[in-house]
Design a protein around this motif. Structure first.
Motif, PDB file in Angstrom:
ATOM      1  N   GLU A  38      41.903  41.973  29.170  1.00  0.00           N
ATOM      2  CA  GLU A  38      42.423  41.021  30.159  1.00  0.00           C
ATOM      3  C   GLU A  38      42.038  41.455  31.572  1.00  0.00           C
ATOM      4  N   ARG A  39      42.137  42.744  31.840  1.00  0.00           N
ATOM      5  CA  ARG A  39      41.793  43.266  33.162  1.00  0.00           C
ATOM      6  C   ARG A  39      40.307  43.103  33.437  1.00  0.00           C
ATOM      7  N   ARG A  40      39.471  43.395  32.449  1.00  0.00           N
ATOM      8  CA  ARG A  40      38.028  43.236  32.641  1.00  0.00           C
ATOM      9  C   ARG A  40      37.670  41.808  32.997  1.00  0.00           C
ATOM     10  N   ASN A  41      38.269  40.871  32.281  1.00  0.00           N
ATOM     11  CA  ASN A  41      37.960  39.456  32.531  1.00  0.00           C
ATOM     12  C   ASN A  41      38.444  39.011  33.910  1.00  0.00           C
ATOM     13  N   LEU A  42      39.574  39.582  34.362  1.00  0.00           N
ATOM     14  CA  LEU A  42      40.042  39.289  35.713  1.00  0.00           C
ATOM     15  C   LEU A  42      39.025  39.767  36.746  1.00  0.00           C
ATOM     16  N   PRO A  98      27.196  44.082  33.849  1.00  0.00           N
ATOM     17  CA  PRO A  98      28.351  43.516  34.557  1.00  0.00           C
ATOM     18  C   PRO A  98      29.671  43.661  33.809  1.00  0.00           C
ATOM     19  N   GLY A  99      29.648  43.478  32.489  1.00  0.00           N
ATOM     20  CA  GLY A  99      30.878  43.598  31.717  1.00  0.00           C
ATOM     21  C   GLY A  99      31.414  45.016  31.710  1.00  0.00           C
ATOM     22  N   GLN A 100      30.525  45.974  31.498  1.00  0.00           N
ATOM     23  CA  GLN A 100      30.940  47.381  31.509  1.00  0.00           C
ATOM     24  C   GLN A 100      31.427  47.792  32.894  1.00  0.00           C
ATOM     25  N   ALA A 101      30.701  47.356  33.910  1.00  0.00           N
ATOM     26  CA  ALA A 101      31.094  47.677  35.281  1.00  0.00           C
ATOM     27  C   ALA A 101      32.458  47.079  35.605  1.00  0.00           C
ATOM     28  N   ALA A 102      32.713  45.866  35.149  1.00  0.00           N
ATOM     29  CA  ALA A 102      33.991  45.209  35.404  1.00  0.00           C
ATOM     30  C   ALA A 102      35.135  45.975  34.741  1.00  0.00           C
ATOM     31  N   LEU A 103      34.909  46.476  33.527  1.00  0.00           N
ATOM     32  CA  LEU A 103      35.954  47.242  32.856  1.00  0.00           C
ATOM     33  C   LEU A 103      36.285  48.511  33.635  1.00  0.00           C
ATOM     34  N   LEU A 155      35.816  40.121  36.284  1.00  0.00           N
ATOM     35  CA  LEU A 155      34.665  39.216  36.195  1.00  0.00           C
ATOM     36  C   LEU A 155      34.937  37.916  36.968  1.00  0.00           C
ATOM     37  N   ASP A 156      36.158  37.409  36.847  1.00  0.00           N
ATOM     38  CA  ASP A 156      36.516  36.203  37.593  1.00  0.00           C
ATOM     39  C   ASP A 156      36.452  36.454  39.103  1.00  0.00           C
ATOM     40  N   ARG A 157      36.916  37.627  39.533  1.00  0.00           N
ATOM     41  CA  ARG A 157      36.858  37.958  40.956  1.00  0.00           C
ATOM     42  C   ARG A 157      35.407  38.105  41.428  1.00  0.00           C
ATOM     43  N   MET A 158      34.558  38.590  40.571  1.00  0.00           N
ATOM     44  CA  MET A 158      33.146  38.709  40.930  1.00  0.00           C
ATOM     45  C   MET A 158      32.537  37.329  41.151  1.00  0.00           C
ATOM     46  N   VAL A 159      32.979  36.366  40.355  1.00  0.00           N
ATOM     47  CA  VAL A 159      32.510  34.993  40.542  1.00  0.00           C
ATOM     48  C   VAL A 159      33.070  34.438  41.851  1.00  0.00           C
ATOM     49  N   ALA A 160      34.376  34.656  42.079  1.00  0.00           N
ATOM     50  CA  ALA A 160      35.039  34.121  43.270  1.00  0.00           C
ATOM     51  C   ALA A 160      34.443  34.678  44.554  1.00  0.00           C
ATOM     52  N   THR A 161      33.954  35.906  44.504  1.00  0.00           N
ATOM     53  CA  THR A 161      33.370  36.540  45.693  1.00  0.00           C
ATOM     54  C   THR A 161      31.847  36.420  45.706  1.00  0.00           C
ATOM     55  N   GLU A 162      31.327  35.584  44.814  1.00  0.00           N
ATOM     56  CA  GLU A 162      29.902  35.276  44.748  1.00  0.00           C
ATOM     57  C   GLU A 162      29.038  36.516  44.475  1.00  0.00           C
ATOM     58  N   MET A 163      29.588  37.420  43.677  1.00  0.00           N
ATOM     59  CA  MET A 163      28.836  38.609  43.271  1.00  0.00           C
ATOM     60  C   MET A 163      28.285  38.471  41.861  1.00  0.00           C
ATOM     61  N   LEU A 164      28.668  37.408  41.176  1.00  0.00           N
ATOM     62  CA  LEU A 164      28.205  37.150  39.821  1.00  0.00           C
ATOM     63  C   LEU A 164      28.303  35.656  39.575  1.00  0.00           C
ATOM     64  N   SER A 165      27.346  35.112  38.866  1.00  0.00           N
ATOM     65  CA  SER A 165      27.391  33.677  38.585  1.00  0.00           C
ATOM     66  C   SER A 165      28.429  33.391  37.516  1.00  0.00           C
ATOM     67  N   HIS A 204      29.754  37.409  29.502  1.00  0.00           N
ATOM     68  CA  HIS A 204      30.356  38.723  29.246  1.00  0.00           C
ATOM     69  C   HIS A 204      31.816  38.616  28.805  1.00  0.00           C
ATOM     70  N   LYS A 205      32.503  37.567  29.215  1.00  0.00           N
ATOM     71  CA  LYS A 205      33.910  37.427  28.864  1.00  0.00           C
ATOM     72  C   LYS A 205      34.120  37.153  27.382  1.00  0.00           C
ATOM     73  N   VAL A 206      33.136  36.582  26.718  1.00  0.00           N
ATOM     74  CA  VAL A 206      33.289  36.306  25.285  1.00  0.00           C
ATOM     75  C   VAL A 206      32.992  37.540  24.436  1.00  0.00           C
ATOM     76  N   LYS A 207      32.469  38.580  25.042  1.00  0.00           N
ATOM     77  CA  LYS A 207      32.155  39.800  24.301  1.00  0.00           C
ATOM     78  C   LYS A 207      33.404  40.678  24.175  1.00  0.00           C
ATOM     79  N   ASP A 208      33.399  41.532  23.134  1.00  0.00           N
ATOM     80  CA  ASP A 208      34.472  42.519  23.059  1.00  0.00           C
ATOM     81  C   ASP A 208      34.189  43.612  24.087  1.00  0.00           C
TER      82      ASP A 208
END
Length: 709
Positions: A258-262, A231-236, A264-274, A281-285
């Motif tokens: 910053e863009r990757r984390n945004l 998920p983190g790599q895909a988000a980037l 990830l947040d959208r994935m949560v908002a659209t119920e595609m990721l918990s 994943h947001k705490v990872k580099d």
């Protein structure tokens, strides 16, 4: 304005409800209404009224072409040897096209979350996004509101653009471009499934760092396949499509994070990721594990040959009648090039060169070209210097030293006594025989020669090299000993212009593209030429006078359609067959007590050494009936300033490098390996018209009225 937007929203939602009820995409009648209203909403900030503008815009929208081509996506060009073994992949747009089932589900979820979360619900036009974009546009800020389908259309238009102007048109932030994009998007939605659109989008999109398509992007940034993205790599990667340079994780890691984390947040908002997984994943580099860019000749097993092939394709009409057409085809890629490269010959040449002129320890270079007589197929190009672009790094160069400047090579190297062959051919073609004799002292002055314009040349002082014997010589003995003073007199007898014209008929031209210089020392090879050009001209004699223009490509096969284009070259009988046979006989004698003594191949072969004035460069050119080759050795800093005298090369000291002392052994070892699988053919017999093929030189020195001693 607010009231209009309310009515606009209501009508759009009504159309959307009717579409959902039918369970099918919008038909053109409904699209006309939508397009007209959309146009009115977008145009209103600049127009004084709405009725006529909306009506005309709707009519214009419906008149737009709707059938956009979905091409075979640009991808790599595969180069293979003559036997079909791949040795290079070249891509202007590096891309590996894969199926949707080969892409991680996280990649599709991340993309939809940040770009178009209603992708599977709309029909190419997201009415909510349109209203949002119209509102912002009315406020003076042109907004996209583009769906994935619309973005796919934009990328398709860029992909199929034939010039920079069309690329700019496809990217322009204008109302006209948005309407065209929308019209095409509706067509795409009618012709393709949602999965096909998504697959096309992910393969087509540019992710920065030279990565076109998600498979190459996954490998470029993470050294994994697209199927293995988390998920983190895909988000980037999903975050990159809107701004590959701005969010470049290699050069702008903070913005990329910053863009990757945004995303990830959208994935949560659209119920595609918990939320828990997103937080993990947001705490990872960024986890970058980059793979260097491929898809270029520098990554090839044979980079210089690869470079020569690509330049040849751009100059040939095989891929199109104009340069623009060929450039477009090369950018598009998606085809396989079967070249004329013989891996055995290439490897033999490389091994022979590397053994005697290592690239690591000096500024000396060796370069060699191999070509097939009677066809012009370039069988190999080798040099000791490695392919690279750092001018400060000794032992590397991006210049293909074996070919002309126009083909990515240098301006050439003086060829020395290899040019005496053309004087022999000119004399034989004029009817002179092997017994043509001159008293050939160690040094002499030759006067009275005329160039091709009829101008008389100044007196020329010529002397023999250390490897030549003075005295009486005929064609056979002078060729074996490479006697300068003999060839100066023979050139005068046959004519300076005739000698230069013979060289041209054999295929000789300067490597820098300029005209051959016709002056007294022509026969001693003071013209700058490339190894490929010398090899091709010698192949003319091997083919009994038939010159074939060199070419490196056998066929080009389209990977999609399977259509095959066969390359060919121009072959022409330019030298009289009898004269060529005579040259072949004379050059065979050099291996028997001549300057090429001990360099034989154990099969019929002909050859000639060449050493320029002060040993600036040393050459060996020779051939069998089925393979010709030329080798040059020199100094990359310039042979005239750095001659091959008092030098140590490959651990061996040379007081002076002659054609037979270093280029000759390279040629011999190469040719033994390169011809191992070829039939040991014989040359045609010596023509009787030229006299005794074993004629001995005159016993007494002869005076000659053509020269001044």
């Amino acid at each position: 304005m607010k009231g209009f937007r309310g009515r606009f929203r209501g009508i759009l939602e009504e159309v959307d409800r009717k579409r959902d009820a039918r369970g099918t995409v919008l038909r053109l009648s409904g699209l006309g209404v939508v397009a007209g209203l959309l146009s009115a909403a977008l145009v209103m900030p600049w127009a004084g009224s709405t009725g006529l503008v909306a009506r005309d815009a709707a009519a214009s929208f419906m008149a737009l072409p709707g059938d956009i081509e979905v091409p075979h996506l640009s991808s790599r060009i595969l180069l293979t040897t003559d036997d079909g073994t791949p040795f290079a992949e070249v891509a202007e747009r590096e891309r590996e096209v894969i199926g949707l089932d080969e892409i991680s589900p996280w990649a599709t979820k991340a993309l939809m979350a940040i770009e178009d979360d209603r992708f599977y619900e709309h029909s190419g036009l997201d009415l909510r996004g349109v209203l949002r974009a119209a509102t912002r546009t009315a406020q003076g800020d042109m907004q996209g509101g583009s769906t994935i389908t619309q973005q796919y259309v934009k990328n398709l238009l860029i992909e199929t653009a034939e010039n920079e102007e069309q690329v700019e048109e496809a990217s322009a932030r204008t109302l006209g471009r948005k309407l065209t994009e929308l019209r095409y998007a509706i067509d795409i939605e009618e012709r393709l499934t949602k999965d096909e659109i998504l697959e096309g989008y992910l393969n087509l999109s540019y992710f920065g760092a030279g990565a076109h398509g998600i498979e190459v992007a996954a490998k470029r940034y993470f050294s994994v396949s697209a199927a293995d993205l988390d998920p983190g790599q895909a988000a980037l990667l999903a975050g990159l499509v809107r701004g590959p340079s701005f969010y470049d994780p290699l050069n702008n890691p903070e913005d990329a994070l910053e863009r990757r984390n945004l995303v990830l947040d959208r994935m949560v908002a659209t119920e595609m990721l918990s939320a828990e997984e997103a937080a993990e994943h947001k705490v990872k580099d960024l986890g970058i594990d980059a793979t260097p860019r491929g898809g270029s000749c520098s990554e090839s097993d044979y980079p210089f040959y690869c470079d020569y092939v690509m330049r040849w394709l751009r100059g040939s009409d095989l891929l199109g009648e104009t340069v623009d057409e060929r450039d477009q085809r090369l950018v598009q890629g998606g085809f396989t090039v079967r070249t004329a490269l013989d891996a055995a010959a290439q490897d033999a040449a490389q091994e022979a060169i590397d053994k005697r002129v290592p690239h690591e320890d000096s500024t000396k270079f060796a370069a060699q070209a191999l070509i097939e007589p009677g066809s012009g197929r370039v069988r190999g190009l080798a040099q000791n210097l490695r392919y690279g672009f750092d001018d400060e790094q000794v032992g590397t160069t991006s210049i293909n030293l074996s070919v002309d400047r126009a083909d990515g090579g240098s301006t050439g190297f003086q060829a020395g006594s290899t040019f005496k062959t053309y004087t022999l051919a000119a004399a034989l073609e004029k009817g002179m025989g092997y017994g043509t004799s001159f008293n050939s002292p160690k040094s002499m002055s030759v006067s009275g020669m005329a160039n091709c314009e009829g101008g008389t040349m100044a007196s020329w002082n010529v002397r023999n090299a250390g490897e030549s014997d003075e005295g009486g010589h005929n064609m056979i003995s002078a060729t074996k000993g490479s006697v300068n003073t003999y060839f100066a007199q023979l050139q005068k007898r046959v004519g300076l212009c005739a000698t230069a014209k013979m060289a041209e008929k054999a295929g000789v031209h300067r490597a820098d593209g300029e005209e051959l210089g016709v002056w007294s020392s022509f026969t001693l090879g003071d013209q700058e030429v490339s190894p490929l050009n010398v090899a091709a001209s010698y192949a003319t004699f091997a083919a009994r006078g038939e010159y074939c223009e060199p070419y490196p490509v056998r066929t080009v096969t389209d990977d999609g359609s399977g259509e095959e284009l066969e390359a060919s070259t121009r072959c022409e009988q330019t030298v009289k067959q009898e004269a060529a046979d005579g040259v072949n006989h004379l050059l065979q004698q050099t291996f028997n007590g001549g300057t090429a003594n001990g360099l034989g191949l154990g099969r019929p072969a002909a050859g000639k050494t060449g050493t320029t004035d002060s040993a600036a460069y040393a050459w060996f050119a020779g051939y069998t009936p089925n393979l010709a080759s030329a080798v040059v050795v020199g100094d990359v800093r310039g042979g005239e300033q750095n001659p091959l005298q008092g030098v140590t090369i490959g651990g061996r000291y040379y007081g002076i490098v002659y054609g037979g002392t270093l280029p000759g052994p390279i040629w011999q070892e190469t040719m033994r390996g390169a011809t191992a699988g070829l039939e040991a053919e014989s040359f045609a017999g010596s023509p009787s018209s030229f006299g005794d093929p074993d004629a001995a030189p005159p016993k007494e020195k002869e005076d000659d009225s053509d020269s001044d001693a």
